[in-house]
Design a protein around this motif. Structure first.
Motif, PDB file in Angstrom:
ATOM      1  N   MET A  84       3.326  94.638  39.411  1.00 43.29           N
ATOM      2  CA  MET A  84       3.997  95.277  40.534  1.00 43.29           C
ATOM      3  C   MET A  84       3.116  95.141  41.761  1.00 43.29           C
ATOM      4  O   MET A  84       1.896  95.281  41.670  1.00 43.29           O
ATOM      5  CB  MET A  84       4.200  96.773  40.253  1.00 43.29           C
ATOM      6  CG  MET A  84       5.020  97.070  39.030  1.00 43.29           C
ATOM      7  SD  MET A  84       5.004  98.837  38.634  1.00 43.29           S
ATOM      8  CE  MET A  84       3.379  98.986  37.885  1.00 43.29           C
ATOM      9  N   MET A  85       3.735  94.896  42.884  1.00 42.66           N
ATOM     10  CA  MET A  85       3.019  94.893  44.165  1.00 42.66           C
ATOM     11  C   MET A  85       3.577  96.057  44.971  1.00 42.66           C
ATOM     12  O   MET A  85       4.783  96.151  45.176  1.00 42.66           O
ATOM     13  CB  MET A  85       3.255  93.599  44.930  1.00 42.66           C
ATOM     14  CG  MET A  85       2.655  92.388  44.294  1.00 42.66           C
ATOM     15  SD  MET A  85       1.072  91.803  44.935  1.00 42.66           S
ATOM     16  CE  MET A  85       0.958  92.235  46.604  1.00 42.66           C
ATOM     17  N   ILE A  86       2.697  96.945  45.368  1.00 41.66           N
ATOM     18  CA  ILE A  86       3.089  98.065  46.216  1.00 41.66           C
ATOM     19  C   ILE A  86       2.183  98.001  47.429  1.00 41.66           C
ATOM     20  O   ILE A  86       0.970  98.216  47.321  1.00 41.66           O
ATOM     21  CB  ILE A  86       2.969  99.414  45.483  1.00 41.66           C
ATOM     22  CG1 ILE A  86       3.855  99.403  44.234  1.00 41.66           C
ATOM     23  CG2 ILE A  86       3.326 100.565  46.406  1.00 41.66           C
ATOM     24  CD1 ILE A  86       3.697 100.606  43.343  1.00 41.66           C
ATOM     25  N   ASP A  87       2.772  97.688  48.579  1.00 42.81           N
ATOM     26  CA  ASP A  87       2.015  97.443  49.803  1.00 42.81           C
ATOM     27  C   ASP A  87       0.949  96.386  49.514  1.00 42.81           C
ATOM     28  O   ASP A  87       1.278  95.289  49.112  1.00 42.81           O
ATOM     29  CB  ASP A  87       1.412  98.733  50.363  1.00 42.81           C
ATOM     30  CG  ASP A  87       2.495  99.709  50.830  1.00 42.81           C
ATOM     31  OD1 ASP A  87       3.546  99.231  51.298  1.00 42.81           O
ATOM     32  OD2 ASP A  87       2.295 100.923  50.705  1.00 42.81           O
ATOM     33  N   ASN A  88      -0.306  96.727  49.640  1.00 40.26           N
ATOM     34  CA  ASN A  88      -1.364  95.731  49.436  1.00 40.26           C
ATOM     35  C   ASN A  88      -2.017  95.838  48.060  1.00 40.26           C
ATOM     36  O   ASN A  88      -2.975  95.155  47.782  1.00 40.26           O
ATOM     37  CB  ASN A  88      -2.431  95.871  50.529  1.00 40.26           C
ATOM     38  CG  ASN A  88      -3.040  97.274  50.552  1.00 40.26           C
ATOM     39  OD1 ASN A  88      -2.583  98.174  49.843  1.00 40.26           O
ATOM     40  ND2 ASN A  88      -4.058  97.465  51.368  1.00 40.26           N
ATOM     41  N   LEU A  89      -1.490  96.695  47.201  1.00 37.67           N
ATOM     42  CA  LEU A  89      -2.066  96.893  45.860  1.00 37.67           C
ATOM     43  C   LEU A  89      -1.292  96.091  44.832  1.00 37.67           C
ATOM     44  O   LEU A  89      -0.080  95.932  44.926  1.00 37.67           O
ATOM     45  CB  LEU A  89      -2.007  98.360  45.459  1.00 37.67           C
ATOM     46  CG  LEU A  89      -2.714  99.371  46.336  1.00 37.67           C
ATOM     47  CD1 LEU A  89      -2.584 100.757  45.732  1.00 37.67           C
ATOM     48  CD2 LEU A  89      -4.178  99.017  46.492  1.00 37.67           C
ATOM     49  N   THR A  90      -2.013  95.645  43.820  1.00 40.01           N
ATOM     50  CA  THR A  90      -1.394  94.964  42.689  1.00 40.01           C
ATOM     51  C   THR A  90      -1.660  95.801  41.446  1.00 40.01           C
ATOM     52  O   THR A  90      -2.792  96.240  41.216  1.00 40.01           O
ATOM     53  CB  THR A  90      -2.004  93.564  42.479  1.00 40.01           C
ATOM     54  OG1 THR A  90      -1.883  92.825  43.680  1.00 40.01           O
ATOM     55  CG2 THR A  90      -1.313  92.827  41.348  1.00 40.01           C
ATOM     56  N   TYR A  91      -0.620  96.048  40.669  1.00 40.54           N
ATOM     57  CA  TYR A  91      -0.748  96.765  39.402  1.00 40.54           C
ATOM     58  C   TYR A  91      -0.301  95.838  38.284  1.00 40.54           C
ATOM     59  O   TYR A  91       0.729  95.176  38.399  1.00 40.54           O
ATOM     60  CB  TYR A  91       0.145  98.010  39.370  1.00 40.54           C
ATOM     61  CG  TYR A  91      -0.249  99.100  40.321  1.00 40.54           C
ATOM     62  CD1 TYR A  91      -1.158 100.084  39.946  1.00 40.54           C
ATOM     63  CD2 TYR A  91       0.293  99.163  41.595  1.00 40.54           C
ATOM     64  CE1 TYR A  91      -1.517 101.104  40.819  1.00 40.54           C
ATOM     65  CE2 TYR A  91      -0.055 100.176  42.477  1.00 40.54           C
ATOM     66  CZ  TYR A  91      -0.950 101.139  42.083  1.00 40.54           C
ATOM     67  OH  TYR A  91      -1.313 102.141  42.942  1.00 40.54           O
ATOM     68  N   GLU A  92      -1.077  95.800  37.209  1.00 39.74           N
ATOM     69  CA  GLU A  92      -0.676  95.080  36.002  1.00 39.74           C
ATOM     70  C   GLU A  92      -0.599  96.108  34.886  1.00 39.74           C
ATOM     71  O   GLU A  92      -1.597  96.763  34.571  1.00 39.74           O
ATOM     72  CB  GLU A  92      -1.705  94.016  35.631  1.00 39.74           C
ATOM     73  CG  GLU A  92      -1.729  92.847  36.577  1.00 39.74           C
ATOM     74  CD  GLU A  92      -2.683  91.756  36.119  1.00 39.74           C
ATOM     75  OE1 GLU A  92      -2.843  91.571  34.887  1.00 39.74           O
ATOM     76  OE2 GLU A  92      -3.259  91.086  36.981  1.00 39.74           O
ATOM     77  N   LEU A  93       0.571  96.250  34.309  1.00 38.59           N
ATOM     78  CA  LEU A  93       0.773  97.229  33.250  1.00 38.59           C
ATOM     79  C   LEU A  93       0.223  96.686  31.933  1.00 38.59           C
ATOM     80  O   LEU A  93       0.614  95.609  31.477  1.00 38.59           O
ATOM     81  CB  LEU A  93       2.268  97.566  33.113  1.00 38.59           C
ATOM     82  CG  LEU A  93       2.611  98.718  32.196  1.00 38.59           C
ATOM     83  CD1 LEU A  93       2.055 100.035  32.744  1.00 38.59           C
ATOM     84  CD2 LEU A  93       4.120  98.830  32.049  1.00 38.59           C
ATOM     85  N   LEU A  94      -0.720  97.410  31.346  1.00 38.79           N
ATOM     86  CA  LEU A  94      -1.285  97.020  30.053  1.00 38.79           C
ATOM     87  C   LEU A  94      -0.470  97.599  28.906  1.00 38.79           C
ATOM     88  O   LEU A  94      -0.488  97.074  27.800  1.00 38.79           O
ATOM     89  CB  LEU A  94      -2.740  97.481  29.950  1.00 38.79           C
ATOM     90  CG  LEU A  94      -3.689  96.940  31.017  1.00 38.79           C
ATOM     91  CD1 LEU A  94      -5.097  97.483  30.790  1.00 38.79           C
ATOM     92  CD2 LEU A  94      -3.694  95.431  31.048  1.00 38.79           C
ATOM     93  N   SER A  95       0.225  98.695  29.169  1.00 43.60           N
ATOM     94  CA  SER A  95       1.121  99.288  28.174  1.00 43.60           C
ATOM     95  C   SER A  95       2.346  98.389  28.052  1.00 43.60           C
ATOM     96  O   SER A  95       2.716  97.703  29.012  1.00 43.60           O
ATOM     97  CB  SER A  95       1.563 100.686  28.631  1.00 43.60           C
ATOM     98  OG  SER A  95       0.461 101.493  28.940  1.00 43.60           O
ATOM     99  N   PRO A  96       3.001  98.388  26.906  1.00 46.21           N
ATOM    100  CA  PRO A  96       4.159  97.513  26.739  1.00 46.21           C
ATOM    101  C   PRO A  96       5.320  97.843  27.682  1.00 46.21           C
ATOM    102  O   PRO A  96       6.070  96.973  28.076  1.00 46.21           O
ATOM    103  CB  PRO A  96       4.590  97.730  25.290  1.00 46.21           C
ATOM    104  CG  PRO A  96       3.453  98.409  24.626  1.00 46.21           C
ATOM    105  CD  PRO A  96       2.652  99.081  25.675  1.00 46.21           C
ATOM    106  N   ASN A  97       5.459  99.129  28.028  1.00 41.80           N
ATOM    107  CA  ASN A  97       6.578  99.540  28.876  1.00 41.80           C
ATOM    108  C   ASN A  97       6.268 100.906  29.482  1.00 41.80           C
ATOM    109  O   ASN A  97       5.148 101.382  29.391  1.00 41.80           O
ATOM    110  CB  ASN A  97       7.878  99.574  28.063  1.00 41.80           C
ATOM    111  CG  ASN A  97       7.740 100.396  26.811  1.00 41.80           C
ATOM    112  OD1 ASN A  97       7.167 101.490  26.818  1.00 41.80           O
ATOM    113  ND2 ASN A  97       8.240  99.877  25.709  1.00 41.80           N
TER     114      ASN A  97
END
Length: 181
Positions: A84-97
Motif C-alpha cells: 500500500m502507498m499512503i502519501d509518501n509511505l510504503t507499507y508491505e503487509l507481512l500478515s496474509p490478510n
C-alpha cells in the motif's frame, strides 16, 4: 464450517494420549461403538457427549469445533506481499490478510517523510522495530530518535507520529493489535 471434522479431532486427541478407542470410551463412559462412529464421521455427538470427551481428553470443548486452517494461506511469499502507498509511505503487509487480531507490516519512510501531519491515536497496541536507518517517533509530548535495532511499544490510544528528518530511508517493522488497516 465445512472444514470441521469432529471425529478426526477426537481421534487425534485420543492418539496423542496413546489411548485405544476402548480406553477412551471407558473413561468417557460411552460405548466403544458410539466412539467409533464419531471418529469415523458416521455419528454427530451431542454437546453433552463432546463435553464428556473433552473432559476425558483434558482439552477444551471448543477445540473440537475449531476450523482447520489451510496452511498454504498462512504463508506470504516476499514477492506476493500486499503493498500500500499512503502519501509518501510504503507499507508491505507481512500478515496474509487483514483478518484476525494481529497485523504485521513493514513501513518505509523516505527522507523528509512522516506518517501524518499531526499526532494520531488508535485503539490498537503497537510494537515497532527499526530494521534500517533512523527515525524520530513522537509519543504524546515526547520525541525519541530510534536507530537500527531499536524498538518501541505504543499503548492503545497513545498519540504518536513517525518522522524521518534524516538523509536515508527508514524501514520499520511493526505489529499492531487489533489490525487497523
Amino acid at each position: 464450517m465445512e472444514n470441521i471434522d469432529i471425529g478426526k479431532k477426537v481421534e487425534q486427541f485420543r492418539k496423542a494420549k496413546g489411548w485405544s478407542s476402548r480406553e477412551l470410551a471407558k473413561i468417557a463412559d460411552i460405548t466403544p461403538s458410539m466412539l467409533s462412529q464419531i471418529e469415523r464421521g458416521l455419528a454427530n455427538p451431542s454437546i453433552q457427549t463432546l463435553k464428556v470427551l473433552a473432559k476425558a481428553l483434558d482439552v477444551p470443548t471448543f477445540s473440537f469445533l475449531l476450523e482447520e486452517a489451510n496452511t498454504e494461506e498462512l504463508v506470504v511469499r516476499s514477492n506476493q506481499r500486499k503493498k500500500m502507498m499512503i502519501d509518501n509511505l510504503t507499507y508491505e503487509l507481512l500478515s496474509p490478510n487483514f483478518t484476525g487480531t494481529l497485523a504485521t507490516a513493514i513501513m518505509k519512510v523516505p527522507p523528509n517523510g512522516s506518517s501524518s501531519e499531526k499526532l494520531l491515536e488508535h485503539k490498537g497496541e503497537e510494537v515497532a522495530y527499526v530494521l534500517e536507518g533512523k527515525i524520530k517517533v513522537y509519543l504524546s509530548n515526547e520525541e525519541y530518535i530510534l536507530e537500527t535495532g531499536d524498538s518501541v511499544k505504543i499503548p492503545p490510544y497513545m498519540k504518536h507520529k513517525w518522522e524521518n528528518n534524516f538523509s536515508e530511508h527508514a524501514v520499520i517493522l511493526f505489529s499492531v493489535t487489533p489490525s487497523i488497516f
